[in-house]
Every structure is written in structure tokens, then in C-alpha cells.
Scaffold this active site. Structure first.
Site, mmCIF file in Angstrom:
data_model
loop_
_atom_site.group_PDB
_atom_site.id
_atom_site.type_symbol
_atom_site.label_atom_id
_atom_site.label_comp_id
_atom_site.label_asym_id
_atom_site.label_seq_id
_atom_site.Cartn_x
_atom_site.Cartn_y
_atom_site.Cartn_z
ATOM 1 N N GLU A 108 0.961 -1.316 0.135
ATOM 2 C CA GLU A 108 -0.019 -0.239 -0.053
ATOM 3 C C GLU A 108 1.371 1.243 -0.145
ATOM 4 O OE1 GLU A 108 -4.013 1.800 2.332
ATOM 5 O OE2 GLU A 108 -2.119 0.525 3.742
ATOM 6 N N ARG B 71 5.417 -13.455 9.147
ATOM 7 C CA ARG B 71 5.499 -12.074 8.928
ATOM 8 C C ARG B 71 6.893 -12.012 9.656
ATOM 9 N NH1 ARG B 71 1.404 -6.572 11.550
ATOM 10 N NH2 ARG B 71 3.502 -6.369 10.943
ATOM 11 N N LYS C 2 3.597 1.314 9.995
ATOM 12 C CA LYS C 2 3.432 3.346 9.330
ATOM 13 C C LYS C 2 3.264 4.101 9.701
ATOM 14 C CE LYS C 2 2.854 0.616 4.894
ATOM 15 N NZ LYS C 2 2.330 0.645 4.047
#
Length: 630
Positions: free
Chosen positions: A122, A349, A359
């Protein structure tokens, strides 16, 4: 120096002991300061030479023994970072089953019919180390394990957070990691097709428009209760979808939900939202950075992803285990729309201690001035860690060793920096430096009557790194921290010169040592001295002044919990700087060069001489995998 691989590879494969040495010597010289033969990533030339060496029993013996340091380093790196090469050499085509403990035999279904993977970031922030595992694994399966393709697709369905700046940076960083991109696309390229897919679901009775209050809707889903709008006629829902697209007041009260199973034990199947208005979170509405004001509503990631994967020809969608519960939903959309199926595989992850990858939090430390930008060496962004001194080769090797396992891992930076050090150590030049603010002048009895220079290797164990000029004088500079430990008549070793005996120590009662006297003793045995110290010959105007920066973690806690306030755990001091006087040879170094300052550590040049504050050089200390880390 160039290599004729078409001649070298078969010669290496067929050579006996006598003819091997000159061939390996040529390869040894060529690989100095190189990680790969053919550029910045694995090339056909690397594969040819690696296979030739592996299939020659005499050659592989010399390589394993370490007789040619650069060849051994390169050979081991290819074997570790690119396991498919070994399988190809053995006549196979599948990924190696075990690579440093990582299982790559994940049985990608239908891989023989072609492999197309995708990396879907993204564009709402800069690429960070957490993203690199996904990017490198997708690249590995598409471009190394199989002869496939990799799509970088920007998931740009949330215009309130996205910027062209982030998109450009992600593309640049992906290429910087040596990842081969076959296509760059955007979810927004398919907004029309996704909208038509929503219409199709409504017409088939698989979706409906819902104007339930968001909080009520949330509680209904939690309690597995159906929405009051669940049985709304398709014609009404289609009309509401159009109202939503037009951005009318009536439309803004609605969202579109998939009609799956409101009472499912899997929360992702409880009639999830598939279309909604952006959540501006108190901000003024803004246009999409690519489509402007063309769309008032946007698809959710969970809906858009399977639709676009199918449309783009993705065969194998690799994604993190946080999406595991949503796999059932993913396949439901493909089946309900009756479009091309996609294979899924989840991997864990990767997290690092005392590091946050949110973020929102990363944006906060940038905007608050805690760091100097997204490329600050304290940041876990790709450009931050590379600027700090991590090499692409080390990052790639480390991430691929983790493999596509589903096991959740919380890594210590130690392991990554140790991998980096192993690749740097054989090839970086060595120089000397002393602390400028606390340098001690030493007068040497028996030293040269006049200063002179000698040519010396930049790396004692690797002459191919080159040579430097070392200046010798009867007046030298030493570090205060070293001199403070000297005792009268103690014998010490001046590195790269010889032994000396401490004679006079001029020290104020409460202050630092100002100067000392040494008696040169070149006949002394350096093996018998306890202290080996770095030094610089006094050389007015020629020594290079440099800022040596070292960094610490941004936070004081190993792992932030969901409810932790970032401000409560920010490390008050995260950087230190020392002014140093350095070897005159450093004047030739460029930004991005690596070096070792004897007894001070590895450094990366951030600004060359003349480019830093007041013309100083700026260098960042590269962690070496010891106890003190970023």
C-alpha cells in the site's frame, strides 16, 4: 578486468589440480569487492561458474578449504542465498528442500503450468524491513525457483493515506533490493472491473447495501446476528450502490456487504464490507492520487485482492499468516463470481526486537522530528537500514534463510548484522583514526629523522583490496582512552609499525594526558604485548576530519503492545557523534563506500570529504552483530 564465462566455466569443470590454480586466481581477483559475477543479483554467469566448480572434485575441495578467500565467500553466498542453483546443478528444477533450516518445499500446486506472484504494497509509507521478506520471497519463487513473473501491484484503495511520493519510493527500494519486476500495476487500474464485480454479486443475491449504524453493525457481527438489510431486494441494493458511487447524501449512509454467513464461526465470513466511503478520520476529503475525483467509493482490500489477482493472472498468492482466517473468504469471492482460481500460501511475518513497523508510528516519528526523515539510519525502512550500512546481499541472504515458514519469528538484529559483517569483512579496506577532541601527541625517540611513507596493503589478508600510503613520523597521535591505560616502561605495539616502550607521561593532576614519550623498539615481539593501539603520524592539513556516528534503538521496549503509547517508550538518546582525525587515504573514498577503522569498527561513508558539515566527512558505524545494536 573482465571474465570470458563461456571459456572459464568449461575450463573450470574440466581442469586438474595444476591447471586450476591460474583459473581460480583470475576468478579470485575478479570477485574482489563483488558479491556477484554478473551485476547486483544472481546471473546466468554465476550459475555457470558455480555449477562448474561444484562438479569438479578438485575445485570444490579448494573452495571448501578456503584457499581462495573471495571465491569461497562468493561460492558459499550463492549456495546460501540461491538454493535453486544447487538443485539445478543436480539436474532438478524444484526449490531446495532445506536452506539454512528454511523449508522451501512448500509444494506450490500447479507450478509446472507457470508461476506468477505479486507483491502488493500500500503506498501509504516507505518500504520497511518487514516488507522485504514478502518482496524477496515473491521474487525468489517467481524469478529463481521457477521461470515465472513478479507483479508489483499497489493496493491504492485508501486515498486518505496514499501518496505518489510513497509509490515512487517503494518502486525505487524494490529495485534497490535487486528484485526483478515484470509488471507494475495498481488496484485502481481495475476500479471499473471491481465495481462491476460488486454489481454481479448483488444481482446473484450475494451482496446487499446496508445503512446500519457502524457501531450496531460491529456489534451484530460480533454477536453473529443478521443485518436488518440482509434480505434487501437486489434492485434496491443496486440503486443504493449507484447512489454511493454518485456520492449523494443517501448513498453516504450506506456500505455494500457480501452476503456470506452472518453466523459463521469465522469472523471474516460474517457478511464483510466490500465497498465503502473513505474514512477521512477528521481530514478534508482529497482526490485519489491517480484517479482524482472519478470515484467516491472504494473497494476493500479483501474484496479487491482476489478479483485483481484473478484478472492479472496471478497463479500463487503468497501472503502473511495474519490473512489465514481470510483465506476462506478469498476463495468464496472467486467461487461466487466464478472467475479464475488462485493458489494461496501463507508465511509468517518477521519482527525485530525494539523495533516498530506500524506506518502510523513511523510517520509520527518522522513528522515529530524524532528522526530526520524516512531514510534516517535509525529507521527500519529499506533506505534507512541500507544507509546505516546493511548490504543488499546480506539482507537477501538473511531473509531467504527464514524461508516461507508459517512459524512466527521475533528476530534479534544481531543475526542480521552478523550476516552483514561476514560479507564485509573479507573485502573492506582497513584504515586508522583517533579521537580529535582527546588526541594525545607522542614524541618517539628512535623514530625517523624525517617523515616518510610506505605502501601497505589495505587488507592484510586480501591483497586484492589494494594498497594505501602509510606515513611514519617521530611525532604521532594516539587515542586518550588508550594512553590512559599505559604504565611507565610498559611495552606496547603500534599497529602496522612495531613495538614501543612508554617513557614519559605528561598529565595534569585532574585533567587528561597532554603528551607522552615513546622509545621505538622494532625488535620487540608484538605477541608479548597486551596493548595493540592505532595511531596516526602527525600530518598538518593532510589528515581527514570526520564525524563518526553511532546509533541506538528508537524504543526501549523489546515489543510494543497494541495499547502501548509510543511516547512512553521512545529512547531519549538514540545517536552519538565523535569527531575523529582519520588516515589521509580516506580522502579518496566516496559516498556509500565501506571501510574498517582499526579497533573502532566498520563504517559506511554517508558523506565524502568536503560534503559534510564544514567540509567534514560523515561516517555511520555499521553494527557487527555484537551485544550493542541499532
Amino acid at each position: 578486468m573482465g571474465l570470458d564465462i563461456d571459456t572459464l566455466a568449461p575450463a573450470l569443470a574440466a581442469a586438474d589440480f595444476k591447471s586450476l590454480e591460474p583459473l581460480l586466481l583470475d576468478l579470485e581477483k575478479y570477485l574482489t569487492l563483488r558479491t556477484y559475477i554478473g551485476g547486483y543479483d544472481l546471473s546466468p554467469d554465476d550459475k555457470k561458474v558455480w555449477t562448474a566448480l561444484r562438479n569438479n572434485k578438485v575445485a570444490i575441495g579448494l573452495v571448501r578449504k578456503g584457499s581462495f578467500a573471495n571465491v569461497t565467500r562468493w561460492f558459499n553466498h550463492i549456495e546460501a542465498a540461491h538454493p535453486d542453483v544447487k538443485d539445478e546443478a543436480a539436474g532438478g528444477r524444484k526449490p531446495k528442500n532445506n536452506k539454512g533450516g528454511a523449508n522451501y518445499n512448500i509444494g506450490l500446486p500447479n507450478a509446472d503450468k507457470g508461476v506468477v506472484t505479486r507483491f502488493p504494497p500500500e503506498p501509504s509509507g516507505y518500504m520497511h524491513i518487514g516488507h522485504t521478506k514478502a518482496a524477496l520471497l515473491n521474487d525468489y519463487f517467481a524469478n529463481e525457483a521457477f521461470d515465472g513473473k513478479l507483479i508489483v501491484r499497489f493496493d491504492d484503495t485508501n486515498p486518505s493515506k496514499e501518496k505518489q511520493e510513497y509509490e515512487d519510493a517503494i518502486i525505487e527500494d524494490t529495485k534497490r533490493l535487486g528484485i526483478k519486476i515484470d509488471h507494475i500495476t495498481h488496484t485502481s487500474d481495475y476500479f471499473k472491473e471491481i465495481y462491476e464485480a460488486a454489481e454481479k454479486l448483488i444481482k446473484l443475491g450475494h451482496a446487499y447495501a446496508d445503512d446500519t449504524d457502524p457501531e450496531v453493525q460491529k456489534e451484530d457481527r460480533k454477536n453473529r446476528l443478521p443485518s436488518k438489510c440482509r434480505d434487501r431486494p437486489a434492485e434496491e441494493s443496486l440503486a443504493m450502490l449507484k447512489e454511493m458511487r454518485d456520492g449523494t447524501d443517501l448513498g453516504r449512509k450506506h456500505c455494500i456487504r457480501a452476503r456470506i454467513a452472518h453466523d459463521s464461526s469465522n469472523g471474516s465470513m460474517r457478511d464483510p464490507i466490500i465497498y465503502r466511503f473513505p474514512n477521512w478520520q477528521g481530514k478534508e476529503p482529497a482526490p485519489h492520487h491517480r484517479t482524482g475525483w472519478d470515484w467516491n467509493i472504494y473497494p476493500t482490500y479483501d474484496f479487491a485482492c482476489p478479483v485483481v489477482d484473478s484478472l492479472e493472472g496471478v497463479t500463487h498468492a503468497l501472503r502473511t499468516t495474519e490473512y489465514a482466517d481470510r483465506n476462506e473468504q478469498y476463495h468464496w469471492f472467486l467461487n461466487a463470481l466464478d472467475i479464475r482460481r488462485v493458489n494461496l500460501w501463507e508465511f509468517s511475518r518477521i519482527n525485530f526486537i525494539r523495533t516498530f513497523l506500524s506506518k502510523r508510528k513511523l510517520t509520527k516519528v518522522v513528522e515529530s522530528g524524532k528522526v530526520r526523515g524516512w531514510d534516517d539510519p535509525r529507521m527500519p525502512t529499506v533506505r534507512g537500514i541500507l544507509r546505516r550500512g546493511l548490504t543488499v546481499a546480506a539482507l537477501r541472504e538473511f531473509m531467504l534463510k527464514q524461508g516461507p515458514s508459517r512459524n512466527v519469528v521475533n528476530m534479534d538484529w544481531n543475526s542480521l548484522w552478523a550476516t552483514n559483517k561476514r560479507l564485509l569483512d573479507p573485502v573492506v579496506p582497513r584504515f586508522m583514526a583517533v579521537d580529535k577532541e582527546n588526541a594525545v601527541l607522542a614524541a618517539i625517540t628512535g623514530g625517523p629523522e624525517a617523515p616518510y611513507t610506505e605502501e601497505r596493503p589495505k587488507h592484510a589478508k586480501n591483497p586484492d583490496v589494494g594498497t594505501k600510503l602509510v606515513r611514519f613520523s617521530s611525532r604521532i597521535l594516539l587515542d586518550q582512552v588508550d594512553v590512559a591505560t599505559f604504565a611507565p616502561n610498559e611495552e606496547i605495539t603500534l599497529m602496522s609499525w612495531g613495538n614501543a616502550i612508554v617513557k614519559d607521561i605528561n598529565k595534569d593532576a585532574s585533567g587528561p594526558i597532554k603528551d607522552i614519550g615513546l622509545q621505538l623498539n622494532l625488535e620487540g615481539d608484538f605477541k608479548k604485548t597486551e596493548k595493540k593501539v592505532n595511531w596516526l603520524a602527525e600530518n598538518e592539513g593532510k589528515l581527514v576530519e570526520a564525524e563518526l556516528w553511532d546509533f541506538d534503538y528508537l524504543i526501549t521496549k523489546d515489543s510494543l503492545d497494541k495499547d502501548d503509547d509510543l511516547e512512553d517508550f521512545l529512547n531519549p538518546v538514540t545517536e552519538t557523534m565523535t569527531l575523529a582525525l582519520c588516515d589521509a587515504n580516506l580522502a579518496d573514498l566516496k559516498e556509500g563506500d565501506f571501510l574498517q577503522l582499526e579497533r573502532k569498527g566498520y563504517f559506511r561513508v554517508d558523506k565524502a570529504k568536503g560534503d559534510g558539515p564544514e567540509g567534514r566527512m560523515v561516517m555511520f558505524k555499521v553494527p557487527a552483530g555484537g551485544s550493542k545494536q541499532m
